[in-house]
Scaffold this active site. Structure first.
Site, PDB file in Angstrom:
ATOM      1  N   HIS A 154     -38.691  56.180 -42.897  1.00 27.32           N
ATOM      2  CA  HIS A 154     -39.755  56.161 -41.858  1.00 27.32           C
ATOM      3  C   HIS A 154     -38.715  56.787 -40.519  1.00 27.32           C
ATOM      4  O   HIS A 154     -37.793  56.104 -39.995  1.00 27.32           O
ATOM      5  CB  HIS A 154     -40.245  54.939 -41.268  1.00 27.32           C
ATOM      6  N   ARG A 155     -39.147  58.081 -40.177  1.00 26.59           N
ATOM      7  CA  ARG A 155     -38.056  58.513 -39.138  1.00 26.59           C
ATOM      8  C   ARG A 155     -36.651  58.780 -39.671  1.00 26.59           C
ATOM      9  O   ARG A 155     -35.650  58.805 -38.847  1.00 26.59           O
ATOM     10  CB  ARG A 155     -38.242  57.889 -37.810  1.00 26.59           C
TER      11      ARG A 155
ATOM     12  N   GLU B  36     -45.841  64.501 -40.245  1.00 33.10           N
ATOM     13  CA  GLU B  36     -46.956  64.029 -39.457  1.00 33.10           C
ATOM     14  C   GLU B  36     -47.248  65.117 -38.263  1.00 33.10           C
ATOM     15  O   GLU B  36     -46.209  65.407 -37.380  1.00 33.10           O
ATOM     16  CB  GLU B  36     -46.586  62.730 -38.775  1.00 33.10           C
TER      17      GLU B  36
ATOM     18  N   HIS C   3     -40.919  61.618 -32.536  1.00 35.62           N
ATOM     19  CA  HIS C   3     -42.076  60.781 -32.463  1.00 35.62           C
ATOM     20  C   HIS C   3     -42.787  60.849 -31.124  1.00 35.62           C
ATOM     21  O   HIS C   3     -44.148  60.890 -31.119  1.00 35.62           O
ATOM     22  CB  HIS C   3     -41.657  59.306 -32.661  1.00 35.62           C
TER      23      HIS C   3
ATOM     24  N   GLN D  62     -49.460  64.194 -42.894  1.00 36.42           N
ATOM     25  CA  GLN D  62     -50.431  63.120 -42.706  1.00 36.42           C
ATOM     26  C   GLN D  62     -50.527  63.388 -41.109  1.00 36.42           C
ATOM     27  O   GLN D  62     -49.690  64.008 -40.314  1.00 36.42           O
ATOM     28  CB  GLN D  62     -49.170  61.760 -42.658  1.00 36.42           C
TER      29      GLN D  62
ATOM     30  N   GLU E  13     -39.780  61.028 -43.562  1.00 41.23           N
ATOM     31  CA  GLU E  13     -40.821  61.338 -42.631  1.00 41.23           C
ATOM     32  C   GLU E  13     -40.259  62.096 -41.422  1.00 41.23           C
ATOM     33  O   GLU E  13     -39.389  61.577 -40.878  1.00 41.23           O
ATOM     34  CB  GLU E  13     -41.445  59.889 -42.282  1.00 41.23           C
TER      35      GLU E  13
ATOM     36  N   ASP F 220     -41.893  63.417 -37.999  1.00 43.74           N
ATOM     37  CA  ASP F 220     -42.901  63.459 -36.981  1.00 43.74           C
ATOM     38  C   ASP F 220     -42.583  64.738 -35.947  1.00 43.74           C
ATOM     39  O   ASP F 220     -41.559  65.083 -35.737  1.00 43.74           O
ATOM     40  CB  ASP F 220     -42.819  62.285 -36.002  1.00 43.74           C
TER      41      ASP F 220
HETATM   42  O1  G3P Z   1     -46.739  57.871 -40.191  1.00 41.75           O
HETATM   43  C1  G3P Z   1     -46.958  56.670 -40.678  1.00 41.75           C
HETATM   44  C2  G3P Z   1     -46.452  55.975 -39.194  1.00 41.75           C
HETATM   45  O2  G3P Z   1     -45.150  56.653 -38.967  1.00 41.75           O
HETATM   46  C3  G3P Z   1     -47.471  55.903 -38.155  1.00 41.75           C
HETATM   47  O3  G3P Z   1     -46.837  55.494 -36.990  1.00 41.75           O
HETATM   48  O4  G3P Z   1     -46.149  55.641 -34.719  1.00 41.75           O
HETATM   49  O5  G3P Z   1     -44.446  55.384 -36.524  1.00 41.75           O
HETATM   50  O6  G3P Z   1     -45.694  57.793 -36.276  1.00 41.75           O
HETATM   51  P1  G3P Z   1     -46.045  55.957 -36.255  1.00 41.75           P
HETATM   52 CA    CA Z   2     -44.996  58.892 -38.248  1.00 44.12          CA
END
Ligand code: G3P
Ligand code: CA
Length: 296
Positions: free
Chosen positions: A45-46, A154, A87, A190, A72, A74
């Site tokens: 995540h990130r 994303e 993000h 996503q 991931e 964003d």
């Molecule tokens: O994309 C899954 C999760 O990352 C969604 O929340 O705010 O961390 O982008 P956020």
């Molecule tokens: Ca995300």
């Protein structure tokens, strides 16, 4: 110039898609592209953002080293139309800049320090090499990691950035990351925005899509809602804090993948795997890897 070239390539590719081969969606009986749901996905995540400043090459490299299946990314878009990995809509939290991303050119954003905030906020995890890290563009991320990596991308704030879906698909086409490869897809897209995902689906129905859902209360979902998501998405993502076993099993019984976010403690990872999730987002892909290994 580069953009014009990409636009031409995308146009050719889109024409090709509509005429030259049967899409995964059609091959799957109109249900959309399929992913292998026996594989539990470990999504950094990130990047491995529990250990390094989020959305930097350093964070993504750690995610790769820790054997995450996807990194991931964003996306936000600069004033001059470049997709960058970030993000927030604003620069303030993760750089030494201030204000909205959309008000700055890429050249201006490249002047910023995207790592020192992490050293200041997490002195116990600080590293000298994090100071001065740059905000990467999506292209730079792909150029750095190439086709050996998988990207879980994303579209953030798509209503603020008209054209971001087209630009994203152009880049993915240019680097040959799209195609009839759904079972082991290099790219998942996503979004919390159904409109953004439907636009991507319209442009290229072969890209596997995951609908993110933001629940304020404990999550419930109806068959009708699931059937609506199934028209364009292969899976759903939501906060792990809002779901229970019944929710997970209902989504799975309809054949959709389920990837909760953002799961950082081993006990939570273990419980979610027992409930039947098909992957999850974590800032600690090393922890998730250990939990998945002991679960199998
Ligand atoms: O994309 C899954 C999760 O990352 C969604 O929340 O705010 O961390 O982008 P956020
Ligand atoms: Ca995300």
């Amino acid at each position: 110039m580069k953009k014009m070239f990409r636009t031409a390539i995308l146009s050719i590719a889109l024409v090709g898609l509509s005429t030259s081969f049967v899409s995964q969606a059609e091959a799957a009986g109109g249900e959309g592209p399929k992913l292998n749901d026996n594989k539990i996905l470990n999504v950094s995540h990130r990047g491995a953002s529990g250990y390094a400043p989020e959305h930097t090459i350093a964070s993504y490299e750690l995610g790769e080293e820790m054997k995450g299946d996807y990194i991931e990314v964003d996306l936000q878009m600069t004033k001059d139309g470049e997709l960058i990995a970030m993000h927030d809509e604003t620069l303030d939290r993760t750089t030494n800049g201030t204000g909205l991303v959309k008000d700055y050119t890429l050249a201006e954003i490249k002047q910023l320090d995207a790592g020192s905030w992490f050293n200041e906020k997490y002195p116990e995890k600080a590293k000298p090499e994090y100071a001065g890290l740059k905000v990467p563009t999506l292209e730079e991320v792909i150029q750095h990691f190439g086709k050996d990596e998988r990207y879980y991308i994303e579209t953030k704030s798509p209503d603020v950035y008209p054209g971001m879906e087209e630009e994203l698909l152009e880049i993915l086409e240019e680097y040959n990351l799209l195609g009839p490869n759904a079972p082991s897809s290099k790219v998942l897209i996503q979004s919390f925005s159904p409109e953004s995902l439907k636009k991507v689906h319209q442009l290229n129905p072969d890209v596997p899509l995951v609908q993110l859902i933001s629940y304020k209360k404990p999550a419930t979902i109806t068959d009708e809602q699931i059937n609506e998501y199934k028209k364009y998405a292969v899976g759903l993502g939501m906060s792990y804090t809002k779901i229970d076993q019944d929710y997970v099993q209902k989504v799975r019984s309809h054949g959709l993948l389920i990837h909760p976010y953002t799961v950082n403690e081993k006990e939570d990872m273990q419980r979610l795997l027992e409930w039947g999730v098909t992957g999850m987002f974590t800032n600690y892909p090393d922890r998730l890897r250990e939990v998945i290994k002991s679960h199998n």
